[in-house]
Design a protein around this motif. Structure first.
Motif: not given
Length: 54
Positions: A39-48
């Motif tokens: 789930l964490l790997a699929a989450q967008e970063t703030r920059k994205e």
């Protein structure tokens, strides 16, 4: 714990965890961690999110 697991093992554990959760079956600690990692790997970063970069 996850650092000793191969990516394919983590993916398999995450899939198994989803199936068990859908059936109302309790999942192991390793399955919980694998599901969280996926789930964490699929989450967008703030920059994205901010700039729409993928």
């Amino acid at each position: 714990m996850l650092e000793t697991m191969e990516p394919t093992e983590t993916a398999r554990l995450a899939r198994d965890a989803e199936v068990k959760l859908a059936q109302g079956i309790e999942i192991s600690r390793r399955e919980q961690l694998a599901l969280l990692a996926r789930l964490l790997a699929a989450q967008e970063t703030r920059k994205e999110r901010k700039y729409g970069q993928a």
